[in-house]
Design an enzyme around this catalytic site. Structure first.
Site, PDB file in Angstrom:
ATOM      1  N   ASN A 275       0.880  -1.271  -0.201  1.00 16.66           N
ATOM      2  CA  ASN A 275      -0.219   0.398   0.521  1.00 16.66           C
ATOM      3  C   ASN A 275       1.008   1.327  -0.276  1.00 16.66           C
ATOM      4  OD1 ASN A 275      -1.595   1.764   0.239  1.00 16.66           O
ATOM      5  ND2 ASN A 275      -2.151   1.484   2.726  1.00 16.66           N
TER       6      ASN A 275
ATOM      7  N   LYS B 278      -0.039   4.405   0.033  1.00 15.95           N
ATOM      8  CA  LYS B 278      -0.441   5.233   1.052  1.00 15.95           C
ATOM      9  C   LYS B 278      -0.406   6.817  -0.951  1.00 15.95           C
ATOM     10  CE  LYS B 278       0.036   3.783   5.208  1.00 15.95           C
ATOM     11  NZ  LYS B 278       0.021   3.630   6.049  1.00 15.95           N
TER      12      LYS B 278
ATOM     13  N   HIS C  78      -9.429   0.888   5.015  1.00 17.95           N
ATOM     14  CA  HIS C  78      -8.471   0.837   6.302  1.00 17.95           C
ATOM     15  C   HIS C  78      -8.570   2.352   7.119  1.00 17.95           C
ATOM     16  CE1 HIS C  78      -4.323   2.602   6.461  1.00 17.95           C
ATOM     17  NE2 HIS C  78      -4.008   1.053   5.495  1.00 17.95           N
TER      18      HIS C  78
ATOM     19  N   GLU D 203      -7.025   4.627   7.913  1.00 11.65           N
ATOM     20  CA  GLU D 203      -6.661   5.838   7.312  1.00 11.65           C
ATOM     21  C   GLU D 203      -8.301   6.536   7.127  1.00 11.65           C
ATOM     22  OE1 GLU D 203      -3.255   5.379   5.363  1.00 11.65           O
ATOM     23  OE2 GLU D 203      -2.188   5.351   7.104  1.00 11.65           O
TER      24      GLU D 203
ATOM     25  N   GLU E  78      -5.282  -4.678  11.503  1.00 10.21           N
ATOM     26  CA  GLU E  78      -4.831  -4.570  10.607  1.00 10.21           C
ATOM     27  C   GLU E  78      -5.003  -3.771  11.582  1.00 10.21           C
ATOM     28  OE1 GLU E  78      -2.726  -3.063   6.887  1.00 10.21           O
ATOM     29  OE2 GLU E  78      -4.302  -2.182   7.297  1.00 10.21           O
TER      30      GLU E  78
ATOM     31  N   GLY F 152       2.159   1.810  10.972  1.00  6.82           N
ATOM     32  CA  GLY F 152       3.005   2.982  10.901  1.00  6.82           C
ATOM     33  C   GLY F 152       3.956   3.012  12.002  1.00  6.82           C
TER      34      GLY F 152
ATOM     35  N   SER G 263       3.644  -2.255  10.540  1.00  9.90           N
ATOM     36  CA  SER G 263       4.918  -2.485  10.622  1.00  9.90           C
ATOM     37  C   SER G 263       5.187  -3.660  10.172  1.00  9.90           C
ATOM     38  CB  SER G 263       5.058  -2.128  12.264  1.00  9.90           C
ATOM     39  OG  SER G 263       4.459  -0.924  12.387  1.00  9.90           O
TER      40      SER G 263
ATOM     41  N   GLY H 260       4.530   1.383   5.354  1.00 10.42           N
ATOM     42  CA  GLY H 260       5.945   2.315   4.845  1.00 10.42           C
ATOM     43  C   GLY H 260       6.801   0.606   3.898  1.00 10.42           C
TER      44      GLY H 260
HETATM   45  C1  PEP Z   1      -0.650  -0.017   6.166  1.00  7.97           C
HETATM   46  O1  PEP Z   1      -1.004   1.062   6.214  1.00  7.97           O
HETATM   47  O2  PEP Z   1      -1.831  -1.029   5.530  1.00  7.97           O
HETATM   48  C2  PEP Z   1       0.359  -0.726   6.978  1.00  7.97           C
HETATM   49  C3  PEP Z   1       0.452  -1.495   7.395  1.00  7.97           C
HETATM   50  O3  PEP Z   1       1.541   0.110   7.210  1.00  7.97           O
HETATM   51  P1  PEP Z   1       2.262   0.274   8.017  1.00  7.97           P
HETATM   52  O4  PEP Z   1       2.691  -1.234   7.531  1.00  7.97           O
HETATM   53  O5  PEP Z   1       3.561   1.081   7.133  1.00  7.97           O
HETATM   54  O6  PEP Z   1       2.637  -0.118   9.122  1.00  7.97           O
END
Ligand code: PEP
Length: 260
Positions: free
Chosen positions: A12, A14, A96, A98, A170, A176, A216, A238
């Site tokens: 992703n 983003k 998601h 966000e 998640e 993040g 993460s 990320g």
């Molecule tokens: C995400 O945004 O779905 C995600 C898992 O981000 P990160 O891997 O950066 O924690």
């Protein structure tokens, strides 16, 4: 017995990368994953780069995913409808955290988005997960169950499965933050989701649907998740923006899954 669920690693991106940067990232990943078998790799760039990345992926087994959609067409400035993504993408990330927390998307809207995706042949990557406060209050199961039910109630589970729909657990506090969930804990929540799906649909559909972990994930910790029997892959934020890191996640997934 080997699991019939092909592991799926989705990146992703983003709101990162210009069109040219997206092309370079896609080409880097394509080159890096050459020769790695048994893992489905999905790239989810910003919508402005979908066409460019789609061209990069032509003739390859990597799949394209959108990060969002709007359920209807019309006077919705700035939105992209499901029918516009159909034919371009295989997957679409929905729900998601966000989108839920920054843009105020509620369960009803996410449900409408899931229905719109399926109606246009797009496979949802449906994200669910509890906040830190909910986790600390011991409400993980209640919150995650509510999100899954609200998104999928009345949705044709067989159609969801046949299109290759995925659920991503998640935990919001892990996204993040560099603070991933403990593998066995994620496995337990995902097992609970599978149990819920068996009741909502059928044991056959529940055991065929893929459920990822996200939060993460990186090359150093992916094995901890892929060693878990319920976890079928990862949604990566990320770490998906760095070619070597993302390719290492895919490679490690193939290695661990080969041993499982
Ligand atoms: C995400 O945004 O779905 C995600 C898992 O981000 P990160 O891997 O950066 O924690």
């Amino acid at each position: 017995m080997a699991s019939p669920r092909t592991p799926i690693i989705a990146g992703n991106w983003k709101c990162h990368k210009t069109v040219e940067e997206a092309r370079a990232l896609a080409e880097g990943v394509l080159h890096g994953v050459e020769g790695i078998d048994g893992v489905e790799v999905v790239l989810c760039p910003p919508s402005v780069s979908l066409t460019t990345v789609s061209k990069c992926l032509e003739g390859h087994s990597l799949r394209l995913g959108a990060q969002n959609l709007y359920p209807t067409e019309g006077a919705y400035t700035g939105e992209v409808a499901a029918r516009m993504l159909a034919g371009l993408c295989r997957y679409v990330i929905l729900g998601h955290s966000e989108r839920r927390h920054i843009f105020g998307e509620d369960d009803a809207l996410i449900h409408a988005k899931v229905e719109a995706a399926l109606a246009h042949g797009l496979a949802p990557i449906l994200c669910v997960g509890e906040t830190l406060e909910e986790n600390e209050r011991g409400r993980t199961e209640e919150v995650v169950s509510r999100q899954v039910r609200a998104a999928l109630e009345g949705v044709d589970g067989r159609h969801f499965m046949e299109l290759g729909g995925v659920i991503a657990y998640e935990p919001v506090w892990a996204i993040g933050t560099g603070r991933p969930c403990y593998g066995p804990t994620a496995n337990a929540v995902i097992g609970m989701i599978r149990h819920l799906l068996a009741g909502l649909y059928s044991p056959e559909i529940a055991s065929a649907l893929r459920i990822q972990y996200g939060g993460s994930v990186n090359a150093a910790n992916i094995a901890e998740f892929m060693e878990q029997p319920e976890i079928d892959g990862a949604l990566v934020g990320g770490a998906s923006l760095r070619v070597e890191e993302f390719v290492a996640i895919v490679r490690r997934t193939a290695e661990v899954r080969g041993l499982r």
